[in-house]
Design a protein around this motif. Structure first.
Motif, PDB file in Angstrom:
ATOM      1  N   ASP A  23       0.799  -1.225   0.000  1.00 58.57           N
ATOM      2  CA  ASP A  23       0.000   0.000   0.000  1.00 58.57           C
ATOM      3  C   ASP A  23       0.832   1.276   0.000  1.00 58.57           C
ATOM      4  O   ASP A  23       0.288   2.376   0.064  1.00 58.57           O
ATOM      5  CB  ASP A  23      -0.969   0.010   1.182  1.00 58.57           C
ATOM      6  N   ARG A  24       2.146   1.164  -0.102  1.00 59.90           N
ATOM      7  CA  ARG A  24       2.979   2.372  -0.143  1.00 59.90           C
ATOM      8  C   ARG A  24       2.790   3.100  -1.476  1.00 59.90           C
ATOM      9  O   ARG A  24       2.748   2.475  -2.529  1.00 59.90           O
ATOM     10  CB  ARG A  24       4.455   2.013   0.016  1.00 59.90           C
ATOM     11  N   LEU A  25       2.699   4.422  -1.417  1.00 58.29           N
ATOM     12  CA  LEU A  25       2.635   5.210  -2.646  1.00 58.29           C
ATOM     13  C   LEU A  25       4.014   5.686  -3.082  1.00 58.29           C
ATOM     14  O   LEU A  25       4.175   6.163  -4.209  1.00 58.29           O
ATOM     15  CB  LEU A  25       1.704   6.414  -2.466  1.00 58.29           C
ATOM     16  N   ALA A  26       5.002   5.577  -2.213  1.00 59.45           N
ATOM     17  CA  ALA A  26       6.367   5.963  -2.575  1.00 59.45           C
ATOM     18  C   ALA A  26       7.345   5.150  -1.746  1.00 59.45           C
ATOM     19  O   ALA A  26       7.059   4.796  -0.599  1.00 59.45           O
ATOM     20  CB  ALA A  26       6.591   7.458  -2.345  1.00 59.45           C
ATOM     21  N   HIS A  27       8.484   4.834  -2.342  1.00 59.83           N
ATOM     22  CA  HIS A  27       9.533   4.143  -1.599  1.00 59.83           C
ATOM     23  C   HIS A  27      10.881   4.405  -2.253  1.00 59.83           C
ATOM     24  O   HIS A  27      10.965   4.784  -3.426  1.00 59.83           O
ATOM     25  CB  HIS A  27       9.261   2.636  -1.518  1.00 59.83           C
ATOM     26  N   ASP A  28      11.937   4.214  -1.479  1.00 61.80           N
ATOM     27  CA  ASP A  28      13.295   4.355  -1.994  1.00 61.80           C
ATOM     28  C   ASP A  28      13.639   3.143  -2.848  1.00 61.80           C
ATOM     29  O   ASP A  28      13.325   2.011  -2.494  1.00 61.80           O
ATOM     30  CB  ASP A  28      14.307   4.427  -0.845  1.00 61.80           C
ATOM     31  N   ARG A  29      14.307   3.394  -3.961  1.00 63.01           N
ATOM     32  CA  ARG A  29      14.834   2.289  -4.772  1.00 63.01           C
ATOM     33  C   ARG A  29      16.352   2.216  -4.647  1.00 63.01           C
ATOM     34  O   ARG A  29      16.938   1.141  -4.589  1.00 63.01           O
ATOM     35  CB  ARG A  29      14.436   2.470  -6.238  1.00 63.01           C
TER      36      ARG A  29
END
Length: 692
Positions: A296-302
């Motif tokens: 459900d995350r809308l943003a994350h670190d790649r």
């Protein structure tokens, strides 16, 4: 924002340059567009057409549609009254001409088409901002209010509210829009009303409580989260760049619609984020209901200074390109809302597809004050006339495919017009082919056309126990010939033909299998196909699998010598390629790309980098770097006969030539196609832009 370098022609243009259309131009689409953008015009229906204004080699439906859309007439917007052009086609053609000519229609005239099909609505949406600018927001608001009164519970109401949001207009009060959201029977209209309420002064207080949402997507709309991502305000100096990857998943190449671009943008974003002059990179993807249920995350670190932003879409998964028009207003709304929440403003947004999703992000870039960069390609322009020349106008599927291609040509024109800069994909003739399809691009760079930063692949990084992992990869591949995803261990000494890519008609895996069987290659080689979603696939993937199963049914021995593996992580694919490249000369491996065309061919470059000899399609971008009998083989992949000839050439290639092709290919990738070089040249493009 509008890139003035790409302005369309106008009635004020001077006389046409001699030979503007040129009867030597054999492609009717190119002839029509060259004449139109040069201001000279052509027509297929003049009683005595001039030789320099004739439409070459075109007849039937394609000629009629091109005449309606590009034929210059005394009026600014042509009637398009050629035979077999119905009212809907005339309306689409006329509005596209108005958009290309910069003709501002009145709100009443434009919104008379408000009940049109998606292609008509796409043109209407593009014309709307100019209509509001020319005729004033107050008048546009009054017209919207009147039409909303006539269309309170149909899909049209949602379209009208989306236009209001796009122009910052307030045709309905909070009470009226809340009532519409509450009483409508159309889910899309309800969502449009909620987005509209968000922009109204005092409007958010009229939104229902998130507990009243029908599902998780509606809860997000009613209570949009503010994810933490992007560089800090006091972080590294440089441009903050967003790049789009709206089709398929970034981390699942080979599944569904996700292909080489996912691999490219993943590696490019990681490298670009570490490049001087760049403060951070946001890769923008879509997330459907199933995707959000799993994460459900809308943003994350790649990677360091590289974030992935997931725009929610009201669909089970990432929408197909032909469905993207349904999501354009919502994608724009989500992109603006989420990107605006970053600690630092976005500087550059780079889009790469000629589709409605890219136009959604172009709208977002304009509202955010970010510069827009568009990578233009000759797709679908290249071969459009040839593809549709023999189509039956009575076949609704063929008729729709033709109109979809012409729709994408228009979308590409709009992206070129709206972009602050346009870049191309490297080709054998530089960007000459691109200028042929987009005549206005010839004005760039003092007549040289757009720049074409090289594409590249990230370096392969072996694991600490790489040798063990390669042995295990081969062991899994040869574990059991009765399995559809493995080969018979007894065939380990046979040569391998390897093909990697998403399962799709354009990739032509079924044609490769048919040609492999028809040449008798299944008696002397094995065939390994990697691609497609694991488990339940898409309808397109399932269709390709059914075709392959049908082809193999009469050949039980061949079925044991063909392995169809689901898509693997990119690292595992590249490891398997290296394991196969290390085998003996008798058990050699060729990488074979049977695609009808490839704009560039990231998977081909990765195979060359692994040390495999490569055979690829003559048509498209692969021929830019793969030179026949120098660093590989080029094949005619337009049909079975050509592909069979290609497979016979592969079989007849000596061991010495195979080694020579493989060494030359690996050297080429190392020298010219590194992701570092690509990142450096794109960073230079981004930093040269005027932003803010």
């Amino acid at each position: 924002m509008v890139g003035t370098a790409f302005a369309p022609p106008s009635a004020a243009h001077g006389p046409a340059r001699p030979g503007g259309t040129g009867h030597e131009i054999r492609d009717p689409l190119v002839a029509a567009r060259t004449a139109f953008f040069n201001g000279s015009g052509w027509t297929a229906h003049l009683p005595e057409p001039r030789h320099d204004r004739r439409l070459p080699d075109a007849q039937g439906e394609l000629a009629n549609l091109l005449e309606a859309e590009y034929g210059l007439r005394p009026r600014a917007v042509p009637p398009g009254e050629g035979p077999e052009v119905d009212r809907r086609d005339r309306a689409v053609a006329g509005l596209r001409r108005a958009a290309r000519l910069g003709v501002p229609l009145t709100p009443e005239a434009l919104l008379a088409h408000r009940e049109g099909d998606p292609r008509l609505m796409a043109v209407l949406t593009e014309l709307w901002p100019e209509t509001v600018r020319w005729h004033g927001p107050r008048h546009a608001e009054e017209v919207l209010h009147a039409m909303l009164g006539e269309s309170r519970d149909g899909p049209v109401a949602g379209h009208l509210l989306d236009l209001a949001v796009a122009a910052g207009l307030h045709p309905l009060t909070p009470v009226e829009s809340a009532s519409l959201a509450r009483t409508t029977t159309h889910r899309a209209v309800r969502h449009s009303a909620w987005r509209y309420l968000r922009q109204l002064p005092g409007g958010p207080t009229y939104l229902p409580h998130p507990s009243q949402a029908a599902d998780a997507y509606e809860r997000l709309l009613l209570a949009p989260p503010v994810p933490a991502f992007g560089p800090e305000r006091q972080g590294p100096a440089g441009r903050l760049v967003a790049q789009s990857m709206l089709l398929g998943g970034l981390d699942t190449p080979g599944e569904g619609m996700s292909g080489g671009l996912a691999v490219l943008l993943g590696g490019l974003g990681d490298r670009l984020a570490a490049t001087d002059g760049i403060s951070g990179v946001i890769t923008v993807v879509t997330a459907g209901h199933e995707d959000l249920a799993a994460d459900d995350r809308l943003a994350h670190d790649r990677a360091p200074r590289h974030w992935v932003l997931r725009l929610p879409v009201d669909a089970p998964s990432a929408p197909a390109q032909v469905e993207m028009h349904r999501h354009r207003p919502a994608l724009t709304w989500w992109a603006v809302r989420l990107l605006r929440a970053m600690p630092r403003p976005l500087d550059v947004l780079h889009v790469r597809y000629a589709d409605d999703g890219s136009l959604a992000l172009a709208d977002a870039a304009e509202r955010l004050g970010a510069a827009l960069v568009f990578t233009a390609t000759p797709d679908p322009h290249r071969g459009l006339a040839e593809r549709h020349a023999a189509s039956d106008p009575a076949d609704p599927t063929a008729a729709d495919a033709l109109r979809h291609d012409l729709h994408r040509v228009f979308l590409a024109d709009r992206l070129v017009e709206r972009a602050d800069t346009v870049v191309g994909i490297p080709g054998r003739g530089g960007t000459r082919e691109l200028v042929r399809h987009f005549p206005g691009l010839a004005r760039l760079n003092e007549g040289r056309g757009p720049s074409a930063p090289p594409e590249g692949i990230a370096p392969y990084r072996p694991a600490p126990d790489e040798d063990d992992r390669r042995r295990e990869a081969l062991k899994r591949l040869y574990r059991d010939g009765t399995r559809p995803d493995a080969l018979d261990p007894r065939d380990r000494g046979l040569p391998v033909l390897l093909c990697v890519g998403r399962l799709h008609p354009l990739k032509q895996q079924d044609l490769l299998v048919r040609s492999w069987l028809a040449t008798g290659a299944h008696h002397t080689t094995t065939l390994v196909l990697i691609g497609g979603s694991p488990g339940t696939g898409t309808a397109v993937e399932d269709d390709i699998r059914r075709r392959i199963d049908t082809l193999l049914a009469p050949y039980p021995q061949a079925a044991r010598r063909l392995a169809l593996l689901p898509a693997l992580p990119n690292t595992e694919v590249r490891r398997l390629q290296r394991a196969l490249a290390q085998r003996t000369a008798d058990a050699c491996c060729w990488y074979v790309c049977p695609s009808a065309k490839e704009e560039f061919g990231i998977a081909v470059l990765e195979a060359m980098d692994a040390g495999l000899p490569v055979a690829g399609p003559r048509r498209g971008g692969v021929a830019h770097y793969l030179r026949d009998q120098v660093n590989g083989l080029l094949m005619d992949t337009s049909g079975q006969a050509g592909l069979m000839r290609g497979l016979r050439r592969v079989a007849a290639t000596s061991a010495d030539d195979r080694r020579r092709y493989a060494a030359a290919g690996r050297k080429l990738v190392g020298e010219r196609f590194s992701v570092t070089r690509m990142a450096d040249e794109l960073a230079a493009e981004y930093t040269a832009l005027h932003t803010g």
